[in-house]
Design an enzyme around this catalytic site. Structure first.
Site, PDB file in Angstrom:
ATOM      1  N   HIS A  75      65.267  47.756  47.849  1.00 46.60           N
ATOM      2  CA  HIS A  75      64.157  48.313  48.603  1.00 46.60           C
ATOM      3  C   HIS A  75      64.439  49.727  49.117  1.00 46.60           C
ATOM      4  CE1 HIS A  75      60.288  48.144  50.191  1.00 46.60           C
ATOM      5  NE2 HIS A  75      60.345  47.088  50.980  1.00 46.60           N
ATOM      6  N   ASP A  93      59.688  50.566  46.198  1.00 48.58           N
ATOM      7  CA  ASP A  93      58.758  49.970  47.151  1.00 48.58           C
ATOM      8  C   ASP A  93      58.088  48.754  46.539  1.00 48.58           C
ATOM      9  OD1 ASP A  93      59.266  51.896  49.090  1.00 48.58           O
ATOM     10  OD2 ASP A  93      57.727  53.263  48.293  1.00 48.58           O
TER      11      ASP A  93
END
Length: 438
Positions: free
Chosen positions: A411, A415
């Protein structure tokens, strides 16, 4: 002139290896490219061949030693040196090695092929009455390896056990203290050979078993990955009915035409590669405070082994068609299980596929194979009822073949929107498949 044998570097990030087994003893003759010793790293378990033909004059590290790459582990004298210096092979002469006269009686093998077998392979063949000419070899230039012999024995056991399936529980229960009456083996000659197979190490209840070198480093890498990358997972369900029907219709002709089995993995690989080309961030890597966008898609394929797990890598996968990917994946998996991968084939991935669904699970939540930023877990393929809507908006219930795919991603650079777009493209590619399979 003596030749030094060094610990090879089995991957760009590997700096040491553990010697798990010497296949020759000091004083033994050896042919060029004949397996000399086995090593284990976190990426590869491999047999290391001799660089020259000659006499193994010195072993500098025992089995179990962890040695840095490029360190000399053994010395081999060529034939001329060996004949000029006869005392060289004396370190451990008749301890376990058999004299040439006995070697010629070990098993019915032609003299032309005898030099291709290691002492361990010949000993296994002798102990179990195996004709090595009948054993398919998976080693370098078709050499028969220890794994080939053990696999051959397993197949022979399976065949011999079929007529007496009802006796299997008795034999298994008697294994610790063999008390089977001789009369039970008279009508089935293969049984005594099966009893002499070297037992595979198995953990007993309450026993403390140290990790192998490969397993210890896998554990370390998994902890490092979990601590380095904030893992997020997203699961998509894909209708694989079109793919299933295509495979069932074409699999026999495909194998006859191309010499490789038509599995589901190349379909998944093609869909992944096409999606990665459209969303390169999923194929990228974190480098310090920057993002490295890789020029190629180096597709890692996780291969489960009896002794651990390895990621074999299809380099420049975007340049291969369906057939090219199918052949590359099958070849890498086979050679990974036979300890015949080259160092560069076990490193350098940019995206990884792992097929945990073969064990029956719906889906898994995989740990990223560093330094990749994403990994795709393939779930089990199964049939289930689904609601279908036609062009007029009418709904109907049909049986469809479906499969869950779980994308694990870092992450820090990917995204949720990017992961969702990638998986949507991946799903569309499989559900509307229109690629030539060759």
């Amino acid at each position: 002139m003596p030749t030094d044998v060094t610990m090879p570097q089995m991957g760009e990030s590997i700096f040491e290896g553990t010697i798990t087994r010497w296949l020759k003893k000091a004083g033994d003759p050896i042919e060029k490219d004949e397996p000399l010793f086995e090593i284990s790293t976190d990426k590869v378990d491999a047999e290391i061949p001799s660089p020259i033909a000659g006499i193994l004059t010195e072993i500098r590290f025992p089995e179990g030693a962890t040695v840095q790459v490029n360190t000399v582990v053994a010395v081999i004298a060529d034939s001329a040196d060996a004949s000029a210096a006869p005392p060289a092979p004396a370190p451990e002469p008749p301890a376990e090695s058999a004299p040439p006269a006995e070697e010629s009686q070990e098993e019915p093998v032609s003299s032309a092929r005898r030099a291709r077998y290691s002492p361990l392979v010949r000993r296994l063949a002798k102990d179990n009455n195996i004709d090595l000419d009948q054993v398919p070899g998976t080693g370098i230039e078709g050499r028969v390896t220890k794994e080939d012999v053990l696999r051959y024995l397993e197949q022979r056991e399976a065949v011999s056990a079929q007529p007496t399936v009802e006796r299997i529980p008795e034999v298994a229960a008697a294994t610790p203290q063999p008390t089977t009456p001789p009369t039970k083996t008279v009508s089935a000659p293969p049984v005594p050979a099966a009893e002499s197979v070297p037992p595979r190490p198995a953990a007993l209840p309450g026993e403390l078993v140290p990790l192998s070198k490969m397993r210890a480093i896998i554990a370390q890498r998994m902890v490092e990955s979990a601590q380095t990358a904030p893992h997020v997972h997203t699961v998509f369900k894909v209708d694989m009915t079109r793919i299933v029907r295509l495979r069932e219709r074409e699999k026999r002709a495909f194998e006859q035409r191309n010499g490789v089995k038509l599995t589901y993995m190349p379909f998944v690989a093609v869909a992944a590669v096409e999606s990665l080309r459209k969303f390169p961030i999923v194929n990228a890597s974190m480098e310090n405070a920057s993002v490295r966008y890789h020029q190629n898609v180096n597709l890692g394929i996780a291969v489960a082994l009896d002794w651990g797990l390895i990621v074999a890598v299809v380099k420049q996968a975007e340049e291969r068609n369906f057939l090219g990917l199918a052949r590359a994946i099958a070849d890498l998996a086979e050679r990974a299980r036979g300890k015949r991968l080259r160092p560069d084939e076990a490193s350098g991935s940019t995206f990884t596929l792992t097929n945990s669904g073969i064990f029956g699970e719906e889906f898994g939540t995989p740990i990223i194979n560093q330094p990749d930023s994403a990994i795709l877990a393939i779930g089990g393929l199964r049939k289930e009822p689904a609601v279908l809507t036609d062009a007029q908006g009418n709904d109907s219930i049909a049986i469809r073949s479906v499969q869950h795919f779980c994308l694990g991603f870092d992450h820090r650079i990917i995204d949720g929107a990017d992961a969702g777009k990638f998986m949507s493209e991946f799903k569309k590619t499989l559900e509307s498949w229109n690629y030539d399979i060759g």
